[in-house]
Design an enzyme around this catalytic site. Structure first.
Site, PDB file in Angstrom:
ATOM      1  N   LYS A 196     -23.852  -3.041 -15.080  1.00 47.27           N
ATOM      2  CA  LYS A 196     -23.025  -3.010 -13.880  1.00 47.27           C
ATOM      3  C   LYS A 196     -22.459  -1.622 -13.588  1.00 47.27           C
ATOM      4  O   LYS A 196     -22.542  -1.146 -12.462  1.00 47.27           O
ATOM      5  CB  LYS A 196     -21.809  -3.912 -14.126  1.00 47.27           C
ATOM      6  N   ARG A 230     -12.351 -11.064 -12.034  1.00 43.05           N
ATOM      7  CA  ARG A 230     -12.907 -11.667 -13.236  1.00 43.05           C
ATOM      8  C   ARG A 230     -12.468 -13.119 -13.407  1.00 43.05           C
ATOM      9  O   ARG A 230     -12.905 -13.785 -14.341  1.00 43.05           O
ATOM     10  CB  ARG A 230     -12.401 -10.890 -14.451  1.00 43.05           C
ATOM     11  N   ARG A 245     -24.039   0.083 -27.691  1.00 45.03           N
ATOM     12  CA  ARG A 245     -23.097   1.014 -27.082  1.00 45.03           C
ATOM     13  C   ARG A 245     -22.009   1.424 -28.076  1.00 45.03           C
ATOM     14  O   ARG A 245     -21.448   2.505 -27.982  1.00 45.03           O
ATOM     15  CB  ARG A 245     -22.455   0.288 -25.888  1.00 45.03           C
ATOM     16  N   ARG A 293     -16.556   2.778 -27.752  1.00 42.99           N
ATOM     17  CA  ARG A 293     -15.485   2.069 -27.037  1.00 42.99           C
ATOM     18  C   ARG A 293     -14.768   1.123 -27.983  1.00 42.99           C
ATOM     19  O   ARG A 293     -15.402   0.390 -28.738  1.00 42.99           O
ATOM     20  CB  ARG A 293     -16.087   1.253 -25.886  1.00 42.99           C
ATOM     21  N   ARG A 342     -15.602 -11.125 -25.133  1.00 44.41           N
ATOM     22  CA  ARG A 342     -15.738 -10.761 -23.725  1.00 44.41           C
ATOM     23  C   ARG A 342     -16.834 -11.572 -23.053  1.00 44.41           C
ATOM     24  O   ARG A 342     -16.688 -12.016 -21.917  1.00 44.41           O
ATOM     25  CB  ARG A 342     -15.987  -9.258 -23.593  1.00 44.41           C
TER      26      ARG A 342
HETATM   27  P1  ADP Z   1     -16.898  -4.974 -19.824  1.00 44.07           P
HETATM   28  O1  ADP Z   1     -17.405  -5.474 -18.503  1.00 44.07           O
HETATM   29  O2  ADP Z   1     -17.953  -4.313 -20.632  1.00 44.07           O
HETATM   30  O3  ADP Z   1     -16.095  -5.952 -20.607  1.00 44.07           O
HETATM   31  P2  ADP Z   1     -14.854  -3.343 -18.489  1.00 44.07           P
HETATM   32  O4  ADP Z   1     -14.824  -1.877 -18.699  1.00 44.07           O
HETATM   33  O5  ADP Z   1     -15.138  -3.855 -17.124  1.00 44.07           O
HETATM   34  O6  ADP Z   1     -15.921  -3.800 -19.543  1.00 44.07           O
HETATM   35  O7  ADP Z   1     -13.484  -4.021 -18.965  1.00 44.07           O
HETATM   36  C1  ADP Z   1     -12.954  -3.777 -20.237  1.00 44.07           C
HETATM   37  C2  ADP Z   1     -11.702  -4.597 -20.491  1.00 44.07           C
HETATM   38  O8  ADP Z   1     -10.690  -4.284 -19.528  1.00 44.07           O
HETATM   39  C3  ADP Z   1     -11.848  -6.113 -20.396  1.00 44.07           C
HETATM   40  O9  ADP Z   1     -12.367  -6.682 -21.588  1.00 44.07           O
HETATM   41  C4  ADP Z   1     -10.383  -6.533 -20.137  1.00 44.07           C
HETATM   42  O10 ADP Z   1      -9.604  -6.439 -21.297  1.00 44.07           O
HETATM   43  C5  ADP Z   1      -9.914  -5.440 -19.188  1.00 44.07           C
HETATM   44  N1  ADP Z   1     -10.159  -5.786 -17.762  1.00 44.07           N
HETATM   45  C6  ADP Z   1     -10.952  -5.076 -16.901  1.00 44.07           C
HETATM   46  N2  ADP Z   1     -10.965  -5.661 -15.691  1.00 44.07           N
HETATM   47  C7  ADP Z   1     -10.172  -6.760 -15.771  1.00 44.07           C
HETATM   48  C8  ADP Z   1      -9.786  -7.785 -14.866  1.00 44.07           C
HETATM   49  N3  ADP Z   1     -10.230  -7.801 -13.613  1.00 44.07           N
HETATM   50  N4  ADP Z   1      -8.970  -8.760 -15.327  1.00 44.07           N
HETATM   51  C9  ADP Z   1      -8.513  -8.762 -16.575  1.00 44.07           C
HETATM   52  N5  ADP Z   1      -8.837  -7.837 -17.482  1.00 44.07           N
HETATM   53  C10 ADP Z   1      -9.647  -6.830 -17.110  1.00 44.07           C
END
Ligand code: ADP
Length: 189
Positions: free
Chosen positions: A13, A85, A124, A130, A141
Site C-alpha cells: 500500500k 481502519r 521488512r 520498524r 496487525r
Molecule cells: P501497517 O499497515 O503496516 O500496519 P501503518 O504504518 O499503516 O502500518 O500503521 C502502523 C500502526 O500505526 C498501526 O499498527 C497502528 O498502531 C497505528 N495506526 C495507523 N493508522 C491507524 C488508524 N487509522 N487507526 C488506528 N491506528 C492506526
C-alpha cells in the site's frame, strides 16, 4: 484526485500510494508515517501512541479522526493510506468529506493472502527495523485487519466504490494495474 487505498499490512500500500501521489501531484497522507514521526520526535502524541503502536494495536478512533480531520482540512486531493481502519473511522471520513462536498474519487483495494503479507512484513523487519514488525505485532496487525478493517472494505463495496487490484504481483505490475483501474474506476477521465 482523492484516492483511498486499502489493503492488509504487507500489501504494498505505502509503495503504491507514494507512486500515485507523485503521478497525481497530491500529498500522500499516511497515518502510520504521521505516527512514526510523532514517536521519533517524542511529541505528546508520540508518547501517547508509542506503546499502542509497538504492540501492533490500534490507536483510539477519536484520536485518529481528529488527526485526519486536521490533516485533510485544506487539501483538494490526496492519497489516503492507513485510514480508515475501523467502521467508525470510515463513517467519520464520509461525514467530513460529505460536509465539504469532496467525495472520494476511488477506493482501491490491494489484495494479498495472509501468507504473502506475513512473509513481506517479517522480511521488512530486517530491512527497515520498524518497531512494530516483530512477529507478534505483525500477526496482531493482520488479525486486526481482518477483524476491524475488512468491514470497512465491505462498507465501500456495498456502495460499489471498490476497485480490487492483485497485490501479489511485482511493484511495477501492480502500479500498471492501478493505472488501468484508475482510468476505468475513477469518476473523472
Ligand atoms: P501497517 O499497515 O503496516 O500496519 P501503518 O504504518 O499503516 O502500518 O500503521 C502502523 C500502526 O500505526 C498501526 O499498527 C497502528 O498502531 C497505528 N495506526 C495507523 N493508522 C491507524 C488508524 N487509522 N487507526 C488506528 N491506528 C492506526
Amino acid at each position: 484526485m482523492r484516492i483511498l487505498i486499502l489493503g492488509p499490512q504487507g500489501s504494498g500500500k505505502g509503495t503504491q500510494a507514494k507512486l500515485m501521489a507523485a503521478t497525481y501531484g497530491v500529498p500522500h497522507v499516511a497515518t502510520g508515517d504521521i505516527l512514526r514521526e510523532a514517536i521519533a520526535a517524542g511529541s505528546e502524541l508520540g508518547r501517547r501512541v508509542r506503546p499502542i503502536y509497538e504492540r501492533g494495536d490500534l490507536v483510539p478512533d477519536e484520536l485518529m479522526i481528529d488527526l485526519i480531520r486536521e490533516r485533510l482540512a485544506d487539501e483538494e486531493g490526496f492519497v489516503l493510506d492507513g485510514f480508515p481502519r475501523t467502521v467508525p473511522q470510515a463513517e467519520a471520513l464520509d461525514e467530513m468529506l460529505g460536509e465539504i462536498d469532496k467525495p472520494l474519487d476511488v477506493v482501491l483495494l490491494l489484495d494479498v493472502s495472509d501468507e504473502v503479507a506475513l512473509r513481506r512484513l517479517l522480511g521488512r523487519l530486517e530491512e527497515e527495523g520498524r518497531s512494530d514488525d516483530t512477529p507478534d505485532a505483525a500477526r496482531n496487525r493482520l488479525r486486526l485487519y481482518h477483524e476491524l478493517t475488512e468491514p470497512v472494505v465491505d462498507r465501500y463495496r456495498a456502495v460499489g466504490r471498490v476497485v480490487t487490484v492483485d497485490g501479489e504481483q511485482a511493484v511495477d505490475q501492480v502500479a500498471a494495474a492501478i493505472e488501468d483501474a484508475l482510468r476505468v474506476g475513477s469518476r473523472r477521465p
